[in-house]
Design a protein around this motif. Structure first.
Motif, short mmCIF file in Angstrom:
data_model
loop_
_atom_site.label_atom_id
_atom_site.label_comp_id
_atom_site.label_asym_id
_atom_site.label_seq_id
_atom_site.Cartn_x
_atom_site.Cartn_y
_atom_site.Cartn_z
N LYS A 60 -70.56 -5.48 15.64
CA LYS A 60 -71.22 -4.38 16.33
C LYS A 60 -71.48 -4.73 17.79
N THR A 197 -57.41 -2.69 5.54
CA THR A 197 -58.50 -3.41 6.21
C THR A 197 -57.97 -4.20 7.40
N LEU A 207 -63.08 -5.43 7.96
CA LEU A 207 -63.67 -4.11 8.12
C LEU A 207 -62.56 -3.07 8.14
N THR A 208 -62.94 -1.83 7.94
CA THR A 208 -62.01 -0.70 8.03
C THR A 208 -62.38 0.10 9.26
N GLU A 210 -63.30 3.09 9.19
CA GLU A 210 -64.50 3.82 8.84
C GLU A 210 -65.75 2.97 9.05
N ASP A 211 -65.65 1.68 8.70
CA ASP A 211 -66.78 0.77 8.93
C ASP A 211 -67.14 0.73 10.41
N ASP A 214 -68.92 3.77 11.67
CA ASP A 214 -70.32 3.74 11.26
C ASP A 214 -71.12 2.83 12.18
#
Length: 217
Positions: A60, A197, A207-208, A210-211, A214
């Protein structure tokens, strides 16, 4: 010995990487010249350490500090690197990518990004550093012919290890002054695709897309 001299020279002052940059997108990547007998074995010079302004092991954090995040396939990797300046900074290699999906920000113009590290001649390394450092390293004592006939490969402390034909999730920074895109935190900013992934080869995090969406909110 020349090899030891080059190691001492190139590792000096490389602890903290600078924001990498690039040549204009329409510039032609230099081709590696046909090796001479003295160029068959390329010495590898590693950056001994690296420091960043944020936690690069946190996906992140890397994503939030990036100007853009894309899923892209590597189409070409330059054979040769270039020094962005003559202040002893790390050389950079031009990489051409095909952007398959934009998750944040814009795609790099013409698909050009810059990755730290790559192959240069001893002569190029010599020309990219202050004379005092070149003299201390011993490179100044070697002839131009000797320096031009010897190649060295710079490798960062956290290499991206990109491969042509592979698809990656890339987190990119921009250099406003030079108008270029580069990996945000070397190898920490690259996740290689494996099915649905993506995996970072340094942290082994998966991670994907989509991850990541998010995480970005």
């Amino acid at each position: 010995m020349a090899g030891a001299a080059v190691v001492a020279l190139l590792l000096t002052g490389c602890a903290t990487p600078t924001v990498p940059g690039a040549r204009p997108a329409d510039a032609t990547t230099r081709a590696t010249p046909k090796p001479t007998p003295g160029q068959t074995d390329i010495r590898v010079i590693e950056m001994v350490s690296a420091s960043y302004a944020y936690d690069v092991s946190d996906v992140k954090e890397v994503a939030s500090h990036s100007a853009s995040v894309v899923v892209a396939t590597v189409e070409r990797i330059g054979d040769r690197a270039e020094f962005p300046s003559n202040d002893g900074s790390f050389p950079e290699t031009e990489v051409i990518i095909r952007v398959d999906e934009k998750l944040k920000g814009e795609a790099p113009p013409a698909g050009v990004i810059i990755v730290q590290g790559g192959v240069v001649t001893e002569q190029e390394a010599f020309e990219a550093m202050p004379l005092e450092r070149a003299q201390k390293s011993g490179l100044a004592d070697r002839s131009v012919k000797e320096r031009e006939s010897s190649l060295v490969r710079f490798v960062t402390a956290a290499p991206a290890d990109l491969a042509v034909g592979e698809t990656y999730l890339m987190m990119l920074k921009t250099d406003p002054e030079r108008g270029v895109y580069a990996l945000g935190a070397d190898g920490y900013a690259v996740f290689r695709q494996d099915g649905s992934t993506f995996t970072n080869m340094i942290t082994r995090q998966k991670l994907t897309t989509e991850d990541l969406r998010d995480l970005l909110g």
